[in-house]
Design an enzyme around this catalytic site. Structure first.
Site, mmCIF file in Angstrom:
data_model
loop_
_atom_site.group_PDB
_atom_site.id
_atom_site.type_symbol
_atom_site.label_atom_id
_atom_site.label_comp_id
_atom_site.label_asym_id
_atom_site.label_seq_id
_atom_site.Cartn_x
_atom_site.Cartn_y
_atom_site.Cartn_z
ATOM 1 N N GLU B 141 0.807 -1.228 0.000
ATOM 2 C CA GLU B 141 0.000 0.000 0.000
ATOM 3 C C GLU B 141 0.830 1.264 0.000
ATOM 4 O O GLU B 141 0.558 2.198 -0.753
ATOM 5 C CB GLU B 141 -0.913 0.068 1.232
ATOM 6 C CG GLU B 141 -2.213 -0.658 1.090
ATOM 7 C CD GLU B 141 -2.030 -2.128 1.274
ATOM 8 O OE1 GLU B 141 -0.929 -2.526 1.663
ATOM 9 O OE2 GLU B 141 -2.979 -2.875 1.013
ATOM 10 N N HIS B 210 -11.102 -5.015 10.252
ATOM 11 C CA HIS B 210 -11.805 -4.684 9.025
ATOM 12 C C HIS B 210 -13.021 -3.815 9.284
ATOM 13 O O HIS B 210 -13.816 -3.592 8.389
ATOM 14 C CB HIS B 210 -12.257 -5.962 8.303
ATOM 15 C CG HIS B 210 -11.157 -6.612 7.533
ATOM 16 N ND1 HIS B 210 -10.238 -7.448 8.118
ATOM 17 C CD2 HIS B 210 -10.820 -6.536 6.232
ATOM 18 C CE1 HIS B 210 -9.383 -7.870 7.204
ATOM 19 N NE2 HIS B 210 -9.709 -7.335 6.054
#
Lengths: 432, 415
Positions: B141, B210
């Site tokens: 990322e 998450h």
């Protein structure tokens, strides 16, 4: 001629090889499809197995070339690495870098600039060797040790000095400072304070070059990006992640490691499990090269091939330049950890002296020509300082100007108007 | 200067017969702002096109109540009824339209290409535009965000997809230092017209990592804009606006909203990044919300209306900067503010919004601001824990009722 590159011995501290004569400028580059011919030259050679990968991916060193040229001093012109003009250009660029950094130190101690200033003395061969081969449209990305990269790329000394003084005439209007040299005109994409964070940006610039060529169908888009960073950065995740992506997509980028053995006070050998950084290239599918970074001609030869590779679309290269900084990490660093013996060893390998010697030996220039160049640079430095001194500090209106490219980003105020429409916005006093 | 707004045709009207799960959604509009060199066109909710210089007037908005069928507004030209689609399709539509229009627009992210995006927002795009334009990245990322930023600096307009906005934590270095600040650090030389988008928020038992709401983490970064979409209509409009903006924009989507269905106009439209959306005008209390909580608020509003309350509901949409005009007008009218969000209580968007309202409109308030946020705990996996972490409709109803109770009888449903 067959490849004259060989695998290197394990590098031991303090046993760096002295300037070997660079043999064979016409030999093919290691990354080519020619087979590497191994010739053992000492009993500590690395096993050939470590090199016998796919034929195009090899890790080699160019600084341990063994074969010596004939010892008599007459060299034919075809053996010369540079022409007279090129030599003088390289000399001038390195003297510019050295002179500028020396002036920086002076100005810092006189209180004209503040903060963290990282000087490049001793490493000029890397910057000059690489950047003088680039076109204006090619990009350079650097770290906080970026003054000389900007200068080599063409940013006027006046603008860099102004930036260091924090004046509004600086290349970044005084907003970046020593560690953030940017120039859109000369494609210097920074100047980054955190190590490693410039490498993805460089990868992105290379991606744009490839995108322009393949998606936008701009056939002449073959711009190359150079990413400069140090030995400390080579233990950082962003380095490895970008090596992977660049090799995966064959991006036109060259990763240049300026291994000066020290990351502030952390010796490279204390921080790295395998200190031979060039070997990490093949692990990602690109050639890894080690070069003597104190010799501008060797650097230039290696750079030529790597930049050519990238321009032809053959992908990235990892080049480790063994170099050294004569000063501390920054002007605030007392530099007490480094061994004086090590320092004096590298002082004998000063790249500017080495180039001068080469040019004398090959009758490429005379002493007074060098003196003239040195004087010219001195005057340029005086002029840059005068210009920076005379320039104004950024005025209040500049405070809010460049935060957003589109200042509507400051939003809508309680009165219903955009903040940037407030007349005080251009005066820098609007409430945002 | 970028043209932020564009509308097709001279007299296209916006359809006013949008159906959205039997709720009526009203769109706010803004008079054209720019007095600068380029003329811009704004599509107004009553269907007229306004172009040229700005005017300071603001028309009255037609009123509608929640959950009633609406009469069509006073649109001058009846238009096609539009087409129905799901939120992720609306995002894709906006994305595709921009990619079609501008070849420098590209998508970079994990599984955006061949897989079509983990929530199918980019489905089919790689086939259409190729693997380089819809780039499948390795799992890195920080580096691919930085790569997108470098690409943006050198002329492309990348859209970075975070597979989950939580993964942006890994890219924080690049987002804060480079995305937000490079324009300033370079003295204005380089622009970063990048969009960072992806799903966040609490889903159905996705577990602590998450289920994060990271909007507030980015709030302090100077130089970026943040928007949150909540309906297919504003998703498409904000996506297009974000892509066209010269500023870096972070677009927050929500995992549970991707399958929301709505009828949106066939005509091209772009929304304003800095504006809030008036969802339901009212007189008694201002409820400020965004993203998924908007729908919880609307459900709670049904109950409230039945009980005789009249809440004004505003979807703030722009998380950075806050639209203090729309919010301010509402505060001045109702004098009571309830903020409902999914962000954390401490250091959340609501906390900053409350501070901004106190700073600007303190004397317009009759009561303390109530901020309903997720509890300061990681969102547990178990369904029960997840439910207690989040704000529920009952909490919202209670909070509104509490405004009209004396202090001793309030149930302290928020802080």
């Amino acid at each position: 001629m067959a490849s004259a590159f060989y695998t290197i011995n394990t590098i031991q501290p303090g046993h760096r090889t002295a300037n070997k004569t660079f043999n064979n400028p016409n030999s093919p580059f290691l990354g080519s499809s020619r087979k590497l011919r191994l010739v053992p030259f000492s009993n500590t050679i690395q096993s050939a197995a470590s090199v016998r990968r796919q034929s195009t991916i090899v890790a080699v060193s160019s600084s341990d070339v063994v074969k010596k040229k004939k010892t008599n001093s007459s060299f034919s012109h075809s053996d010369l690495l540079i022409t007279r003009e090129e030599g003088l250009e390289l000399f001038e660029d390195m003297v510019l870098g050295r002179g500028f950094e020396d002036m920086c130190a002076q100005m810092y101690y006189r209180g004209k600039m503040f903060g963290f200033v990282h000087l490049y003395n001793g490493q000029e061969a890397v910057s000059t060797g690489f950047i003088k081969l680039l076109t204006k449209e090619d990009s350079v990305v650097s770290t906080y040790r970026d003054h000389v990269h900007a200068l080599s790329k063409g940013v006027p000394a006046r603008q860099v000095m102004s930036e260091l003084f924090g004046k509004t005439t600086g290349c970044c209007r005084g907003q970046g400072g020593s560690m953030h040299m940017f120039s859109k005109e000369f494609n210097v994409l920074g100047g980054f304070a955190f190590i490693g964070e410039g490498i993805p940006v460089a990868t992105g610039a290379a991606f744009t070059s490839k995108y322009r060529r393949e998606v936008l169908k701009e056939a002449d888009s073959d711009h190359v990006t150079l990413a400069f960073f140090g030995d400390g950065t080579c233990n950082n995740g962003q380095f490895f992640e970008c090596l992977n992506m660049a090799a995966l997509w064959k991006l036109p980028i060259v990763f240049v490691v300026e291994n000066n053995l020290w990351a502030i006070g952390m010796s490279h050998l204390r921080a790295t499990s395998d200190p031979e950084i060039w070997k990490k290239g093949p692990a990602f599918g690109m050639p890894g090269v080690h070069v003597d970074g104190m010799d501008v001609l060797k650097v230039r030869e290696v750079a030529k091939e790597a930049i050519g590779r990238a321009r032809r679309g053959e992908g990235p290269t990892l080049i480790e330049c063994e170099t050294y900084r004569f000063r501390g990490h920054s002007l605030a660093d007392p530099d007490e950890l480094r061994d004086p013996v090590e320092k004096s060893h590298y002082a004998t390998r000063d790249p500017i002296t080495a180039l001068k010697k080469y040019m004398f030996e090959h009758n490429l220039a005379k002493e007074d020509e060098f003196k003239a160049i040195e004087k010219k640079i001195e005057e340029m430095m005086e002029d840059a300082v005068e210009f920076a001194d005379a320039s104004p500090l950024p005025p209040r209106p500049q405070l809010l100007e460049n935060v957003f490219a589109d200042p509507k980003g400051f939003g809508i105020g309680p009165d219903g108007r955009y903040r940037c429409e407030d007349p005080k916005f251009t005066q820098g006093t609007a409430h945002v | 200067m970028a043209e932020v707004f564009q509308a097709i045709g001279a007299a296209t009207a916006l359809s006013s017969t949008n159906v959205f799960n039997s709720k009526r959604v009203l769109f706010s509009y803004r008079r054209s702002v720019s007095e600068r060199k380029t003329s811009v066109c704004t599509l107004r909710s009553d269907g007229s096109l306004f172009s040229g210089l700005s005017s300071r007037g603001r028309k009255a908005e037609p009123l509608t109540a929640v959950a009633t069928k609406t009469e069509s507004s006073t649109a001058s030209v009846a238009s096609k009824p539009g087409h129905e689609l799901l939120l992720y399709e609306a995002l894709r539509e906006g994305l595709e339209e921009e990619m079609e229009k501008d070849p420098t627009v590209c998508v970079i992210g994990e599984d955006v290409g061949h897989y079509g995006g983990s929530y199918k927002v980019t489905k089919g795009l790689a086939k259409k535009y190729g693997d380089l334009r819809v780039l499948d990245t390795p799992i890195a990322e920080n580096s691919f965000t930085g790569m997108a930023i470098g690409a943006a600096m050198t002329g492309l307009r990348p859209i970075i997809e975070g597979m989950n906005m939580g993964f942006l934590l890994l890219a924080f270095n690049q987002i804060s230092n480079n995305c937000g600040m490079l324009h300033y650090t370079s003295g204005g030389q380089f622009t970063i017209p990048a969009v960072i988008r992806g799903p966040g928020g609490v889903g159905r038992q996705l577990g602590p990592e998450h289920s994060q709401c990271l909007e507030s983490y980015f709030l302090a970064i100077p130089g970026i804009q943040m928007v949150a979409c909540s309906t297919p209509y504003n998703a498409k409009g904000l996506m297009k606006a974000a892509i066209r903006s010269e500023n870096p924009v972070i677009l927050f989507e929500h995992v549970l909203l991707y399958n929301l269905k709505e009828r949106i106009p066939d005509e091209e439209y772009v929304l304003n990044l800095e504006e809030a959306e008036m969802v339901r005008p009212g007189k008694q209390v201002t409820i400020l919300t965004y993203s998924r909580m908007r729908h919880s608020v609307l459900l709670a509003a049904k109950t409230l209306v039945n009980k005789g309350y009249d809440p004004e509901i505003i979807d703030i949409r722009s998380l950075k900067p806050f639209d203090l005009y729309t919010i301010g007008n509402s505060v001045k009218k109702t004098r009571r503010v309830l903020i409902v969000e999914e962000c954390m209580q401490t250091g959340g968007i609501g906390a900053s919004l409350a501070a901004a309202i106190y700073k600007n409109f303190f004397y317009e308030l009759d009561d303390a601001i109530v901020c309903l946020s997720s509890k300061d705990v990681p969102t547990g996996y178990a369904g029960s824990l997840e439910e207690w972490t989040l704000v529920q409709e009952a909490d919202i109803v209670t909070a509104v009722e509490d405004f009209f109770k004396p202090k001793e009888l309030r149930r302290n449903s928020g802080s």
